[in-house]
Design a protein around this motif. Structure first.
Motif, PDB file in Angstrom:
ATOM      1  N   TRP A 113       0.834  -1.203   0.000  1.00  0.00           N
ATOM      2  CA  TRP A 113       0.000   0.000   0.000  1.00  0.00           C
ATOM      3  C   TRP A 113       0.871   1.257   0.000  1.00  0.00           C
ATOM      4  CZ3 TRP A 113      -3.505   1.581   4.747  1.00  0.00           C
ATOM      5  CH2 TRP A 113      -4.177   2.745   4.421  1.00  0.00           C
ATOM      6  N   GLU A 117       0.824   3.998  -3.094  1.00  0.00           N
ATOM      7  CA  GLU A 117       0.238   5.334  -2.871  1.00  0.00           C
ATOM      8  C   GLU A 117       1.235   6.434  -3.189  1.00  0.00           C
ATOM      9  OE1 GLU A 117      -1.554   5.891   1.027  1.00  0.00           O
ATOM     10  OE2 GLU A 117      -3.167   6.891  -0.050  1.00  0.00           O
ATOM     11  N   ASP A 263       2.605  17.737   7.749  1.00  0.00           N
ATOM     12  CA  ASP A 263       1.575  16.934   7.087  1.00  0.00           C
ATOM     13  C   ASP A 263       0.776  17.865   6.179  1.00  0.00           C
ATOM     14  OD1 ASP A 263      -1.334  15.041   8.211  1.00  0.00           O
ATOM     15  OD2 ASP A 263      -0.294  15.126   6.306  1.00  0.00           O
ATOM     16  N   ASP A 301      -0.695  17.741   1.345  1.00  0.00           N
ATOM     17  CA  ASP A 301       0.533  17.979   2.104  1.00  0.00           C
ATOM     18  C   ASP A 301       1.225  19.292   1.733  1.00  0.00           C
ATOM     19  OD1 ASP A 301      -0.100  15.612   3.250  1.00  0.00           O
ATOM     20  OD2 ASP A 301       1.928  14.815   3.221  1.00  0.00           O
ATOM     21  N   ASP A 393      -0.801  10.942   9.631  1.00  0.00           N
ATOM     22  CA  ASP A 393      -0.897   9.489   9.468  1.00  0.00           C
ATOM     23  C   ASP A 393       0.151   8.932   8.513  1.00  0.00           C
ATOM     24  OD1 ASP A 393      -2.375   7.133   7.732  1.00  0.00           O
ATOM     25  OD2 ASP A 393      -2.818   7.055   9.868  1.00  0.00           O
ATOM     26  N   ARG A 397       2.892   6.051   9.197  1.00  0.00           N
ATOM     27  CA  ARG A 397       3.021   4.819   8.415  1.00  0.00           C
ATOM     28  C   ARG A 397       4.462   4.630   7.956  1.00  0.00           C
ATOM     29  NH1 ARG A 397      -0.773   5.246   3.730  1.00  0.00           N
ATOM     30  NH2 ARG A 397      -0.094   3.112   3.325  1.00  0.00           N
ATOM     31  N   THR A 430      -3.186  11.372  13.919  1.00  0.00           N
ATOM     32  CA  THR A 430      -4.612  11.008  13.927  1.00  0.00           C
ATOM     33  C   THR A 430      -4.673   9.734  13.099  1.00  0.00           C
ATOM     34  OG1 THR A 430      -4.763  12.569  12.102  1.00  0.00           O
ATOM     35  CG2 THR A 430      -5.688  13.273  14.181  1.00  0.00           C
TER      36      THR A 430
END
Ligand code: F6P
Ligand code: MG
Ligand code: MN
Length: 477
Positions: A113, A117, A263, A301, A393, A397, A430
């Motif tokens: 993933w 992405e 972010d 972003d 997030d 990751r 989050t």
């Protein structure tokens, strides 16, 4: 030594990653086509020779995005970037290296993933960078969405600006070396960390006209408790210890540097600037470095230009309709913009971008060992900071490698080299993806059961809902 698990795949049945790949990516690409169509229309109306060329190229890009979107839907294999694409769009070699080593070659239906992405946004960027018109070379296809979203957060933006105006004089006078003031500074630190964490307007836990007395009061504590209930791992106190230890050690000179790996633009960037302004006004930090992306990425972003746009927006009475310059709201917006611009001018607040942040490499590569795609440079830069705050997030990751860790895996296990290679980190996340670590025993089962009630068969998606958050600290000096 803990066995390192594989990464989440877009073929993992029933995961949020599978849903994102099959459902959300085609929507994101369709939105890009729609926004590009609007931009080409606008250029067409503007007319002129340059406009005509840009219009023709814009329509070509639009066709190419439609075609690319169809590839994602048809789940074709992920192709290499051509040598021409790599040259014209400065595509880091890491993407082709990964694809050449992956066997079998990943398809959109079956890929890691995280790679798929990040690769998607790079493919999109190549389409714009491949057109000669200057207009497309630097065009941010997500700018319209970034701006409309920020404009819509007017209430939260002015609430925070009024609060800043209310507090800044009192707060700047607090003495970070005095015990009593330190207690208040710690409360404020938690407040501004939580506002930065949630990065949206609705979770303001303190009212605008709260004075320092109010903040110390039970009411302030009660408001805080409420907003803290959704933070299921909370290492804020440990980050505070690092900050106050450095700040008091430098009370007689010296410096404390806090870096932000950013972010989203808009309100989240605004909230990050609030946290930085708090640290700088109180001299808890003497320097804040903001790390932005070097291309349009993950829709929202932050790129370097988004900082300039934000300052313009704060001062633009059309964009934020706060009335005449003399209204409290206008004065508060102008004051904050002026303070931030001043910190930037004095060098207390600086922005930088690096290609590393938009490569496919996870953050186990923020280490001296990664010498091909700037991992080592980024590591050396972040080592200069007393604390590095990773926002959101996707950064989480990449910190955890987006791997299928048991959800109780210790944070220092999940972040690999960063747990011991000299960078002190704080992740404000989050929860918006399947990966989740550092939970106390039993909590995942409890939250899965809770989420399952209203989302049958998707109980584990509680940590992809954005409703909960984690604050994870690692001191690896
Ligand atoms: O802006 P954030 O907090 O990094 O969230 C972006 C997240 O959204 C997603 O695109 C879908 O959840 C994730 O892939 C990504 O981690
Ligand atoms: Mg985010
Ligand atoms: Mn983001």
């Amino acid at each position: 030594m803990t066995q390192i698990p594989g990464r989440f795949l877009t073929s993992d049945i029933g995961t949020f990653g599978e849903f994102t790949a099959s459902t959300r990516w085609p929507i994101i690409l369709q939105n890009a086509v729609d926004d590009l169509h609007a931009e080409v229309e606008r250029l067409g109306k503007a007319g002129g020779a340059a406009g005509a060329a840009a219009v023709a190229q814009g329509n070509l890009i639009k066709e190419q995005i439609v075609q690319f979107r169809q590839e994602v839907i048809d789940k074709v294999p992920l192709r290499n970037f051509t040598p021409e694409e790599c040259a014209i769009a400065s595509v880091p070699g890491s993407f082709n290296e990964y694809l050449d080593n992956a066997s079998p070659r990943p398809t959109w239906a079956e890929a890691e993933w995280l790679f798929a992405e990040v690769y998607l946004y790079r493919r999109l960027n190549v389409l714009f960078r491949s057109q000669p018109a200057a207009h497309w070379q630097t065009f941010d296809i997500f700018n319209a969405l970034k701006q409309s979203t920020f404009k819509a957060s007017y209430f939260g933006v002015t609430e925070l600006a009024l609060r800043y105006k209310n507090l800044v004089a009192d707060v700047a006078r607090l003495d970070k070396t005095s015990g009593a003031d330190q207690q208040l500074l710690q409360i404020l630190f938690k407040e501004f960390v939580e506002i930065s964490l949630w990065g949206n307007a609705t979770d303001l836990s303190l009212l605008t006209n709260a004075t320092l007395e109010d903040i110390k009061s039970i009411q302030g504590a009660k408001a805080r408790e409420e907003s803290e209930s959704k933070i299921v791992v909370n290492d804020t106190a440990r980050a505070w210890e690092t900050i106050i230890a450095s700040a008091t050690a430098t009370a007689t000179g010296g410096s404390t540097r806090v870096d932000f790996v950013l972010d989203n633009s808009g309100f989240e960037l605004y909230a990050d600037l609030m946290l930085a302004a708090f640290l700088l006004q109180t001299k808890l930090a003497t320097k804040c470095v903001f790390h932005a992306k070097d291309m349009p990425y993950m829709v929202s972003d932050v790129m370097l230009k988004d900082f300039d746009t934000l300052l313009q927006d704060l001062r633009d009475r059309e964009f934020f309709p706060s009335g005449a310059a003399s209204t409290p709201e206008s004065q508060a917006l102008d004051l904050f913009a002026d303070d931030i611009a001043q910190f930037n001018k004095s060098g207390a607040l600086t922005f930088q971008a690096d290609s590393f942040w938009t490569t496919d490499l996870d953050y186990w590569n923020i280490d001296a060992a990664e010498t091909k795609y700037h991992g080592a440079q980024v590591h050396a830069e972040l080592q200069k900071a007393d604390l590095v705050i990773f926002k959101g997030d996707l950064n989480y990751r990449k910190l955890t490698g987006d791997r299928k860790w048991a959800r109780t895996t210790p944070w220092t296990t999940a972040i690999g080299p960063l747990a011991h290679n000299g960078v002190t980190t704080l992740s404000l996340r989050t929860c918006k993806a399947d990966v989740q670590v550092a939970l106390p025993q039993g909590l995942d089962e409890e939250l899965c059961a809770l989420w399952e009630k209203d989302h049958p068969g998707q109980g584990s998606w509680w940590c992809s809902s954005g409703k909960w958050a984690v604050i994870c600290f690692a001191d690896s000096k």
